[in-house]
Design a protein around this motif. Structure first.
Motif, PDB file in Angstrom:
ATOM      1  N   HIS A  29      -6.336  67.061   1.409  1.00  0.00           N
ATOM      2  CA  HIS A  29      -6.438  68.543   0.746  1.00  0.00           C
ATOM      3  C   HIS A  29      -7.674  68.701   0.049  1.00  0.00           C
ATOM      4  CE1 HIS A  29      -5.542  67.261  -3.655  1.00  0.00           C
ATOM      5  NE2 HIS A  29      -4.698  66.402  -2.914  1.00  0.00           N
ATOM      6  N   SER A  34      -3.194  70.211  -3.765  1.00  0.00           N
ATOM      7  CA  SER A  34      -2.125  68.888  -3.604  1.00  0.00           C
ATOM      8  C   SER A  34      -1.648  68.759  -2.260  1.00  0.00           C
ATOM      9  CB  SER A  34      -0.826  69.074  -4.573  1.00  0.00           C
ATOM     10  OG  SER A  34      -0.148  69.996  -4.044  1.00  0.00           O
ATOM     11  N   SER A  35      -1.001  67.810  -2.052  1.00  0.00           N
ATOM     12  CA  SER A  35      -0.421  67.668  -0.325  1.00  0.00           C
ATOM     13  C   SER A  35       0.523  68.774  -0.253  1.00  0.00           C
ATOM     14  CB  SER A  35       0.139  66.158  -0.507  1.00  0.00           C
ATOM     15  OG  SER A  35       1.153  66.397  -1.200  1.00  0.00           O
ATOM     16  N   ASP A  55      -1.631  63.045  -2.157  1.00  0.00           N
ATOM     17  CA  ASP A  55      -2.127  63.673  -3.534  1.00  0.00           C
ATOM     18  C   ASP A  55      -3.460  62.781  -3.680  1.00  0.00           C
ATOM     19  OD1 ASP A  55      -0.311  65.650  -3.526  1.00  0.00           O
ATOM     20  OD2 ASP A  55       0.743  64.975  -5.485  1.00  0.00           O
ATOM     21  N   HIS A  59      -5.055  64.560  -8.694  1.00  0.00           N
ATOM     22  CA  HIS A  59      -4.387  65.844  -8.205  1.00  0.00           C
ATOM     23  C   HIS A  59      -3.098  65.485  -8.109  1.00  0.00           C
ATOM     24  CE1 HIS A  59      -8.737  66.335  -7.111  1.00  0.00           C
ATOM     25  NE2 HIS A  59      -8.604  67.584  -7.087  1.00  0.00           N
ATOM     26  N   GLY A  60      -2.292  66.827  -8.076  1.00  0.00           N
ATOM     27  CA  GLY A  60      -0.721  66.613  -7.849  1.00  0.00           C
ATOM     28  C   GLY A  60       0.126  65.667  -8.709  1.00  0.00           C
ATOM     29  N   SER A  62      -0.580  62.231  -8.409  1.00  0.00           N
ATOM     30  CA  SER A  62      -1.158  61.195  -8.514  1.00  0.00           C
ATOM     31  C   SER A  62      -1.729  61.051 -10.181  1.00  0.00           C
ATOM     32  CB  SER A  62      -2.349  60.883  -7.573  1.00  0.00           C
ATOM     33  OG  SER A  62      -1.857  60.912  -6.172  1.00  0.00           O
ATOM     34  N   HIS A 158       3.558  69.783  -7.915  1.00  0.00           N
ATOM     35  CA  HIS A 158       3.320  70.481  -6.717  1.00  0.00           C
ATOM     36  C   HIS A 158       3.468  72.046  -6.841  1.00  0.00           C
ATOM     37  CE1 HIS A 158       3.692  66.612  -4.219  1.00  0.00           C
ATOM     38  NE2 HIS A 158       2.712  66.709  -4.533  1.00  0.00           N
ATOM     39  N   THR A 182      -3.915  70.666 -12.014  1.00  0.00           N
ATOM     40  CA  THR A 182      -4.623  69.597 -11.728  1.00  0.00           C
ATOM     41  C   THR A 182      -5.241  69.253 -13.222  1.00  0.00           C
ATOM     42  OG1 THR A 182      -5.419  70.238  -9.605  1.00  0.00           O
ATOM     43  CG2 THR A 182      -6.856  68.525 -10.733  1.00  0.00           C
TER      44      THR A 182
END
Length: 272
Positions: A29, A34-35, A55, A59-60, A62, A158, A182
């Motif tokens: 992404h 994010s994913s 992720d 981000h997200g 992670s 997410h 984020t």
């Protein structure tokens, strides 16, 4: 699709049940996303392919490293390599969007033997050749210099991107949701790190079939840079979606997913 956490690299990821007779699609992404942006693509492809969505660090879901140096483009690529090693994925098709294209290029530079094909959506290979990026540079560098005061490592979540379908490149509600999820520190660290990366020489070394998908009216990474990439990557093809912007993954699911499907199922080894 099941959720997992790769403890060694502190990376969240999703995957379906892998099968040795299926190709593996790895989705990367963009910055501050994010994913979750890939959920519709996972649903479309999960029955026919092994799917791996992650992720990116910071981000997200992670972990968020504190240090600026932890957000080097090459380290994102290493995360993907280590995750693939952990999951015993020997070969994959990389699918990236926007900032993710820098990571895909860094991965190809070091681990090209693990890639059979690559899809670059709304890509760029160097922000240093963009006039608008040069204007933004002192502001980004200035903000990063005061960021040591921002020590938050709170893990995000997410976002429901269906709320932001058909949004413009500079849609404030979507950008605010992304950045606050984020966090500003990670967003600016990643933004500054893009100035440290130049993929121009990498383009010349890419041997695998490459599909570039770009929006005709992209105002973040204008289409002329995608056309340059198409010229510099020997084995590449470009698809330009008319009347579309930078946010192709969300706004143009049907066109993008159909281009990916056609490309992935094609047995063609070269476009030349």
């Amino acid at each position: 699709m099941q959720e997992y956490f790769f403890t060694e690299r502190q990376i969240y990821y999703r995957k379906n049940e892998f099968s040795s007779d299926k190709q593996t699609l790895v989705f990367i992404h963009g910055v501050s996303g994010s994913s979750a942006a890939w959920l519709p693509y996972e649903k479309k492809f999960e029955n026919e392919y092994n799917i791996l969505s992650l992720d990116l660090r910071g981000h997200g879901k992670s972990a968020k490293p504190l240090e600026y140096e932890s957000y080097k483009i090459e380290l994102f690529a290493e995360d993907i390599y280590e995750l693939m090693q952990y999951l015993h994925v020997q070969k994959c098709i990389l699918i990236s969007h926007s900032f993710g294209s820098f990571i895909a290029l860094a991965f190809l530079d070091k681990y090209q033997e693990m890639v059979s094909k690559v899809v670059l959506i709304s890509p760029q290979y160097s922000v240093n050749n963009m006039p608008q990026a040069k204007i933004a540079k002192p502001f980004i560098y200035g903000l990063v210099s005061i960021l040591p005061a921002l020590k938050s490592t709170k893990v995000g979540g997410h976002i429901d991107y269906l709320k932001y379908k058909n949004s413009g490149d500079w849609n404030i509600p979507r950008m605010y949701a992304d950045i606050t999820n984020t966090d500003l520190r990670v967003y600016l660290y990643c933004s500054k790190q893009t100035y440290m990366f130049d993929g121009q020489e990498i383009l010349k070394k890419i041997q695998v079939p490459t599909l570039i998908i770009h929006g005709e009216n992209d105002s973040i990474f204008p289409v002329k840079y995608a056309k340059e990439m198409n010229t510099k990557i020997k084995n590449s093809k470009i698809e330009i979606i008319k009347n579309s912007n930078h946010i192709l993954v969300l706004n143009n699911f049907n066109e993008v997913s159909n281009f990916i499907e056609k490309f992935v199922t094609s047995g063609t080894d070269t476009y030349q």
